[in-house]
Scaffold this motif. Structure first.
Motif, PDB file in Angstrom:
ATOM      1  N   ARG A   1       0.855  -1.192   0.000  1.00 54.58           N
ATOM      2  CA  ARG A   1       0.000   0.000   0.000  1.00 54.58           C
ATOM      3  C   ARG A   1       0.888   1.237   0.000  1.00 54.58           C
ATOM      4  NH1 ARG A   1      -5.242  -0.235   2.735  1.00 54.58           N
ATOM      5  NH2 ARG A   1      -5.930  -2.393   2.804  1.00 54.58           N
ATOM      6  N   HIS A   2       0.479   2.236  -0.763  1.00 60.11           N
ATOM      7  CA  HIS A   2       1.245   3.485  -0.798  1.00 60.11           C
ATOM      8  C   HIS A   2       0.298   4.664  -0.982  1.00 60.11           C
ATOM      9  CE1 HIS A   2       4.704   6.092  -1.388  1.00 60.11           C
ATOM     10  NE2 HIS A   2       4.033   6.648  -2.370  1.00 60.11           N
ATOM     11  N   ASN A   3       0.490   5.683  -0.155  1.00 59.99           N
ATOM     12  CA  ASN A   3      -0.324   6.888  -0.225  1.00 59.99           C
ATOM     13  C   ASN A   3       0.502   8.037  -0.760  1.00 59.99           C
ATOM     14  OD1 ASN A   3      -1.573   9.356   1.920  1.00 59.99           O
ATOM     15  ND2 ASN A   3      -2.776   8.420   0.330  1.00 59.99           N
ATOM     16  N   GLY A   4      -0.101   8.848  -1.652  1.00 60.73           N
ATOM     17  CA  GLY A   4       0.572  10.029  -2.177  1.00 60.73           C
ATOM     18  C   GLY A   4       1.404   9.703  -3.404  1.00 60.73           C
ATOM     19  N   TYR A   5       1.958  10.757  -3.993  1.00 58.99           N
ATOM     20  CA  TYR A   5       2.828  10.565  -5.145  1.00 58.99           C
ATOM     21  C   TYR A   5       3.941  11.599  -5.134  1.00 58.99           C
ATOM     22  CZ  TYR A   5       4.790  10.449  -9.797  1.00 58.99           C
ATOM     23  OH  TYR A   5       5.679  10.366 -10.840  1.00 58.99           O
ATOM     24  N   THR A   6       5.138  11.117  -5.324  1.00 55.46           N
ATOM     25  CA  THR A   6       6.290  11.982  -5.573  1.00 55.46           C
ATOM     26  C   THR A   6       6.955  11.463  -6.830  1.00 55.46           C
ATOM     27  OG1 THR A   6       7.676  10.616  -4.140  1.00 55.46           O
ATOM     28  CG2 THR A   6       6.723  12.592  -3.151  1.00 55.46           C
ATOM     29  N   GLU A   7       7.578  12.361  -7.570  1.00 59.19           N
ATOM     30  CA  GLU A   7       8.219  11.969  -8.819  1.00 59.19           C
ATOM     31  C   GLU A   7       9.185  10.815  -8.580  1.00 59.19           C
ATOM     32  OE1 GLU A   7      10.992  14.029 -12.216  1.00 59.19           O
ATOM     33  OE2 GLU A   7       9.638  15.308 -11.064  1.00 59.19           O
ATOM     34  N   GLY A   8       9.084   9.803  -9.404  1.00 57.84           N
ATOM     35  CA  GLY A   8       9.954   8.638  -9.294  1.00 57.84           C
ATOM     36  C   GLY A   8       9.385   7.518  -8.441  1.00 57.84           C
ATOM     37  N   ALA A   9       8.259   7.752  -7.765  1.00 59.01           N
ATOM     38  CA  ALA A   9       7.667   6.729  -6.889  1.00 59.01           C
ATOM     39  C   ALA A   9       7.226   5.496  -7.663  1.00 59.01           C
ATOM     40  CB  ALA A   9       6.493   7.314  -6.108  1.00 59.01           C
ATOM     41  N   GLU A  10       7.005   5.654  -8.966  1.00 59.31           N
ATOM     42  CA  GLU A  10       6.591   4.507  -9.768  1.00 59.31           C
ATOM     43  C   GLU A  10       7.683   3.442  -9.824  1.00 59.31           C
ATOM     44  OE1 GLU A  10       8.354   7.585 -12.445  1.00 59.31           O
ATOM     45  OE2 GLU A  10       6.814   7.652 -10.904  1.00 59.31           O
ATOM     46  N   GLN A  11       8.936   3.832  -9.615  1.00 61.40           N
ATOM     47  CA  GLN A  11      10.036   2.859  -9.613  1.00 61.40           C
ATOM     48  C   GLN A  11       9.873   1.872  -8.460  1.00 61.40           C
ATOM     49  OE1 GLN A  11      12.375   2.499 -12.087  1.00 61.40           O
ATOM     50  NE2 GLN A  11      12.751   0.596 -10.986  1.00 61.40           N
ATOM     51  N   GLU A  12       9.451   2.365  -7.298  1.00 63.62           N
ATOM     52  CA  GLU A  12       9.224   1.484  -6.153  1.00 63.62           C
ATOM     53  C   GLU A  12       8.107   0.479  -6.469  1.00 63.62           C
ATOM     54  OE1 GLU A  12       8.076   1.638  -1.409  1.00 63.62           O
ATOM     55  OE2 GLU A  12       8.610   3.502  -2.423  1.00 63.62           O
ATOM     56  N   LEU A  13       7.083   0.948  -7.185  1.00 60.38           N
ATOM     57  CA  LEU A  13       5.976   0.066  -7.572  1.00 60.38           C
ATOM     58  C   LEU A  13       6.472  -1.108  -8.414  1.00 60.38           C
ATOM     59  CD1 LEU A  13       2.882   2.163  -8.745  1.00 60.38           C
ATOM     60  CD2 LEU A  13       3.022   0.563  -6.843  1.00 60.38           C
ATOM     61  N   ILE A  14       7.198  -0.805  -9.455  1.00 57.17           N
ATOM     62  CA  ILE A  14       7.651  -1.886 -10.342  1.00 57.17           C
ATOM     63  C   ILE A  14       8.659  -2.787  -9.639  1.00 57.17           C
ATOM     64  CG2 ILE A  14       9.465  -0.572 -11.538  1.00 57.17           C
ATOM     65  CD1 ILE A  14       7.141  -3.324 -13.007  1.00 57.17           C
ATOM     66  N   ASP A  15       9.451  -2.225  -8.736  1.00 55.12           N
ATOM     67  CA  ASP A  15      10.382  -3.060  -7.977  1.00 55.12           C
ATOM     68  C   ASP A  15       9.618  -4.079  -7.130  1.00 55.12           C
ATOM     69  OD1 ASP A  15      12.549  -1.758  -9.091  1.00 55.12           O
ATOM     70  OD2 ASP A  15      12.942  -0.491  -7.319  1.00 55.12           O
ATOM     71  N   LYS A  16       8.530  -3.646  -6.515  1.00 58.70           N
ATOM     72  CA  LYS A  16       7.710  -4.564  -5.693  1.00 58.70           C
ATOM     73  C   LYS A  16       7.061  -5.627  -6.580  1.00 58.70           C
ATOM     74  CE  LYS A  16       8.124  -2.472  -1.684  1.00 58.70           C
ATOM     75  NZ  LYS A  16       8.884  -3.068  -0.597  1.00 58.70           N
ATOM     76  N   VAL A  17       6.583  -5.228  -7.748  1.00 56.31           N
ATOM     77  CA  VAL A  17       5.975  -6.191  -8.675  1.00 56.31           C
ATOM     78  C   VAL A  17       7.027  -7.207  -9.121  1.00 56.31           C
ATOM     79  CG1 VAL A  17       4.934  -6.463 -10.971  1.00 56.31           C
ATOM     80  CG2 VAL A  17       4.140  -4.630  -9.451  1.00 56.31           C
TER      81      VAL A  17
END
Length: 162
Positions: free
Chosen positions: A141-157
């Motif tokens: 789960r992740h709340n909010g958005y900061t530039e580059g946060a999508e990298q953490e998403l794909i790393d978890k996937v």
């Protein structure tokens, strides 16, 4: 000392069960007007992302734009699928399709006009992103958005598909 340890174990167990919860059974609509039960969302045994947004939420739009730029690569690499869930109220729902079309988002877009899905998951603020594993359990789960946060998403996937 034993009481403290027991309390710690109980707290940890409740926290871990909260993180690895199944999706609730809420009925929402697709952008095409089809009924969708949220507990049946799936990606053929592969992980998927649920991203809660609203048309008026600038950070939400920036996040979905950033993911859109790399979404095809993510799909090729991991098979991940994204469900973008609009929490716009019913009177603003007519703004969702033009926004999606204007941004060129290729996600499956769902409409949570009464915020029932959002509330059932305990989500207070948007943007809010969930990763669901191939068995339907919420694992991130992740709340909010900061530039580059999508990298953490794909790393978890990536961790889930290894």
């Amino acid at each position: 000392m034993n009481k403290f340890f027991i309390m710690l174990v109980i707290a940890f167990a409740s926290l871990s069960s909260q993180v690895k919860a199944q999706l609730p059974a809420i009925t929402i609509k697709s952008m095409e007007g089809k009924t969708v039960r949220t507990d049946t969302l799936s990606n053929n045994g592969k992980p998927f992302i649920i991203d809660f947004f609203a048309t008026w939420c600038k950070p939400c739009n920036r996040e979905l734009d950033a993911i859109s730029e790399v979404y095809e690569e993510w799909q090729d690499e991991t098979g991940v699928k994204i469900f973008a869930v609009s929490v716009d109220q019913a009177q603003n729902i007519n703004k969702v399709k033009p926004l999606v079309d204007n941004h060129g988002w290729t996600y499956d877009v769902l409409l949570d006009t009464n915020s029932e899905f959002q509330k059932a998951l305990g989500i207070q603020m948007i943007p809010y992103t969930l990763i669901v594993d191939g068995t339907g359990k919420v694992v991130y789960r992740h709340n909010g958005y900061t530039e580059g946060a999508e990298q953490e998403l794909i790393d978890k996937v990536r961790e889930l598909v290894k």
